[in-house]
Design a protein around this motif. Sequence first.
Motif, PDB file in Angstrom:
ATOM      1  N   VAL A 224       0.858  -1.184   0.000  1.00  0.00           N
ATOM      2  CA  VAL A 224       0.000   0.000   0.000  1.00  0.00           C
ATOM      3  C   VAL A 224       0.893   1.232   0.000  1.00  0.00           C
ATOM      4  CG1 VAL A 224      -1.790   1.302   1.216  1.00  0.00           C
ATOM      5  CG2 VAL A 224      -1.818  -1.215   1.269  1.00  0.00           C
ATOM      6  N   ILE A 225       0.718   2.088  -1.003  1.00  0.00           N
ATOM      7  CA  ILE A 225       1.513   3.310  -1.124  1.00  0.00           C
ATOM      8  C   ILE A 225       0.606   4.514  -0.904  1.00  0.00           C
ATOM      9  CG2 ILE A 225       3.030   4.667  -2.614  1.00  0.00           C
ATOM     10  CD1 ILE A 225       3.496   2.110  -4.267  1.00  0.00           C
TER      11      ILE A 225
ATOM     12  N   GLY B 294      -2.650  12.387  -9.608  1.00  0.00           N
ATOM     13  CA  GLY B 294      -3.801  12.643  -8.774  1.00  0.00           C
ATOM     14  C   GLY B 294      -4.557  13.925  -9.102  1.00  0.00           C
ATOM     15  N   VAL B 295      -5.631  14.128  -8.344  1.00  0.00           N
ATOM     16  CA  VAL B 295      -6.442  15.340  -8.450  1.00  0.00           C
ATOM     17  C   VAL B 295      -5.626  16.573  -8.098  1.00  0.00           C
ATOM     18  CG1 VAL B 295      -8.453  16.498  -7.430  1.00  0.00           C
ATOM     19  CG2 VAL B 295      -8.606  14.100  -8.084  1.00  0.00           C
ATOM     20  N   ASP B 296      -4.537  16.396  -7.351  1.00  0.00           N
ATOM     21  CA  ASP B 296      -3.657  17.500  -6.987  1.00  0.00           C
ATOM     22  C   ASP B 296      -2.806  18.009  -8.149  1.00  0.00           C
ATOM     23  OD1 ASP B 296      -1.934  15.345  -7.232  1.00  0.00           O
ATOM     24  OD2 ASP B 296      -1.406  15.265  -5.108  1.00  0.00           O
ATOM     25  N   GLY B 297      -2.910  17.365  -9.319  1.00  0.00           N
ATOM     26  CA  GLY B 297      -2.142  17.791 -10.479  1.00  0.00           C
ATOM     27  C   GLY B 297      -0.699  17.328 -10.480  1.00  0.00           C
ATOM     28  N   ILE B 298      -0.323  16.489  -9.522  1.00  0.00           N
ATOM     29  CA  ILE B 298       1.058  16.045  -9.350  1.00  0.00           C
ATOM     30  C   ILE B 298       1.223  14.630  -9.890  1.00  0.00           C
ATOM     31  CG2 ILE B 298       2.878  15.573  -7.658  1.00  0.00           C
ATOM     32  CD1 ILE B 298       1.530  17.624  -5.814  1.00  0.00           C
ATOM     33  N   ILE B 299       2.374  14.376 -10.507  1.00  0.00           N
ATOM     34  CA  ILE B 299       2.778  13.041 -10.936  1.00  0.00           C
ATOM     35  C   ILE B 299       3.938  12.602 -10.053  1.00  0.00           C
ATOM     36  CG2 ILE B 299       3.750  11.674 -12.825  1.00  0.00           C
ATOM     37  CD1 ILE B 299       2.426  13.735 -14.739  1.00  0.00           C
ATOM     38  N   ARG B 300       3.859  11.379  -9.532  1.00  0.00           N
ATOM     39  CA  ARG B 300       4.916  10.878  -8.654  1.00  0.00           C
ATOM     40  C   ARG B 300       5.382   9.496  -9.110  1.00  0.00           C
ATOM     41  NH1 ARG B 300       1.987  13.272  -3.437  1.00  0.00           N
ATOM     42  NH2 ARG B 300       3.160  15.224  -3.269  1.00  0.00           N
ATOM     43  N   CYS B 301       6.672   9.260  -8.896  1.00  0.00           N
ATOM     44  CA  CYS B 301       7.310   7.999  -9.258  1.00  0.00           C
ATOM     45  C   CYS B 301       7.676   7.248  -7.985  1.00  0.00           C
ATOM     46  CB  CYS B 301       8.547   8.282 -10.100  1.00  0.00           C
ATOM     47  SG  CYS B 301       9.443   6.816 -10.641  1.00  0.00           S
ATOM     48  N   TRP B 302       7.359   5.928  -7.943  1.00  0.00           N
ATOM     49  CA  TRP B 302       7.543   5.122  -6.745  1.00  0.00           C
ATOM     50  C   TRP B 302       8.288   3.832  -7.055  1.00  0.00           C
ATOM     51  CZ3 TRP B 302       5.769   7.569  -2.442  1.00  0.00           C
ATOM     52  CH2 TRP B 302       4.817   8.581  -2.631  1.00  0.00           C
ATOM     53  N   ASP B 303       9.063   3.373  -6.066  1.00  0.00           N
ATOM     54  CA  ASP B 303       9.632   2.029  -6.064  1.00  0.00           C
ATOM     55  C   ASP B 303       8.783   1.209  -5.102  1.00  0.00           C
ATOM     56  OD1 ASP B 303      11.140  -0.309  -5.452  1.00  0.00           O
ATOM     57  OD2 ASP B 303      12.999   0.700  -6.012  1.00  0.00           O
ATOM     58  N   ILE B 304       8.151   0.144  -5.575  1.00  0.00           N
ATOM     59  CA  ILE B 304       7.216  -0.612  -4.742  1.00  0.00           C
ATOM     60  C   ILE B 304       7.909  -1.322  -3.587  1.00  0.00           C
ATOM     61  CG2 ILE B 304       5.555  -0.908  -6.616  1.00  0.00           C
ATOM     62  CD1 ILE B 304       6.556  -3.775  -6.957  1.00  0.00           C
ATOM     63  N   ARG B 305       9.255  -1.342  -3.581  1.00  0.00           N
ATOM     64  CA  ARG B 305       9.990  -1.940  -2.464  1.00  0.00           C
ATOM     65  C   ARG B 305      10.255  -0.911  -1.362  1.00  0.00           C
ATOM     66  NH1 ARG B 305      14.899  -3.656  -6.170  1.00  0.00           N
ATOM     67  NH2 ARG B 305      14.502  -1.457  -6.667  1.00  0.00           N
ATOM     68  N   LYS B 306      10.057   0.395  -1.678  1.00  0.00           N
ATOM     69  CA  LYS B 306      10.351   1.480  -0.730  1.00  0.00           C
ATOM     70  C   LYS B 306       9.196   2.463  -0.758  1.00  0.00           C
ATOM     71  CE  LYS B 306      15.223   1.044  -2.045  1.00  0.00           C
ATOM     72  NZ  LYS B 306      16.384   1.741  -2.675  1.00  0.00           N
ATOM     73  N   THR B 307       8.069   2.064  -0.212  1.00  0.00           N
ATOM     74  CA  THR B 307       6.830   2.803  -0.406  1.00  0.00           C
ATOM     75  C   THR B 307       6.776   4.134   0.346  1.00  0.00           C
ATOM     76  OG1 THR B 307       5.779   1.597   1.431  1.00  0.00           O
ATOM     77  CG2 THR B 307       5.571   0.668  -0.785  1.00  0.00           C
ATOM     78  N   GLY B 308       7.667   4.347   1.274  1.00  0.00           N
ATOM     79  CA  GLY B 308       7.634   5.585   2.049  1.00  0.00           C
ATOM     80  C   GLY B 308       8.385   6.733   1.412  1.00  0.00           C
TER      81      GLY B 308
END
Length: 316
Positions: A187-188, A212-226
């Motif tokens: 869960v991220i 998101g609705v906030d207009g922001i694009i974010r990149c995530w590593d599913i091994r480091k969700t924080g």
Amino acid sequence: MNLSFKTNSRHGYSVKFSPYFPQRIACATSQYYGIAGCGTLFILDTVGDQIVIVQTFDWKEGLFDVTWAENNENIVISASGDGTLQIWDVQQPKGPLRVLAEHTKEVNSIDWSQTRDENLLLSGSWDGTIKLWDIFQDRSLSTYIGHDNIVYSVNWSPRLPSCFASASGDQTVRVWDARKHDLPATVIPAHQAEILTCDWSKYDENIIISGGVDGIIRCWDIRKTGCCLLELLGHQYAVRRIKTSPFVRNVIASCSYDFSVRIWDLTSGHQLQNIEHHTEFVYGLDWNLHIPGQIADCSWDEFVRIYQPMACLPGS
């Protein structure tokens, strides 16, 4: 190439290139904004400098997403405001082959399994659930419960078998093992706003992008969700859809309620191009799997456009 097609009296919600034919797209539309009114699924081909109709399918409610089968070039599935999924054959114009009906509210997102020897389909709904289907069976195989709000996006991983991601109005992206429908694997907490879209990197099995609705694009590593790896700022309103390039590892495209499509470089974090050729919300977006750099999009302004952004031309 810069082509356009008008879906008269139909607002565009989703567009997908065929995995088999480089010239073919499907576009899901609705007569009115929201769930009111009927819907039409357009099957379109590019022929020379025109976009022409191959087939149209009408449904009693608005259509909000579309996906092609990976194991049959003529099968296409649409998702509707009445909570159903319709399975169509491009060569059989009289009606759907099958209607899958279990969701209790609008279906926002559908995605076909990347494994071509499977007939598995995912659906995500306003009812907060995700369902796994075999298109040859009337009832779903599994239901995934965990989101506390609308499920806006579901996407199979292109690299991890039986793995899929979902994005929700509960401000999370969740990663699931389709074989274990009790709880998500990851869960991220990706945004402090509703999340409308997510997509996997085609090159790195651990990377997922959210918008998101906030207009922001974010990149995530599913091994480091924080820890957010990268944040892309530029859209003025909600990011409706993100698509990672199938040809260039570090390039993604996004579309937004700010009427724009934008091309981004994940390595530098910079915007490469801002495309403003619509006059309403841009809802649908896809890359051509056969022609490097070619994009299709669709909008509430009733136009479908197929083009190659300058930022995606060879040598750019």
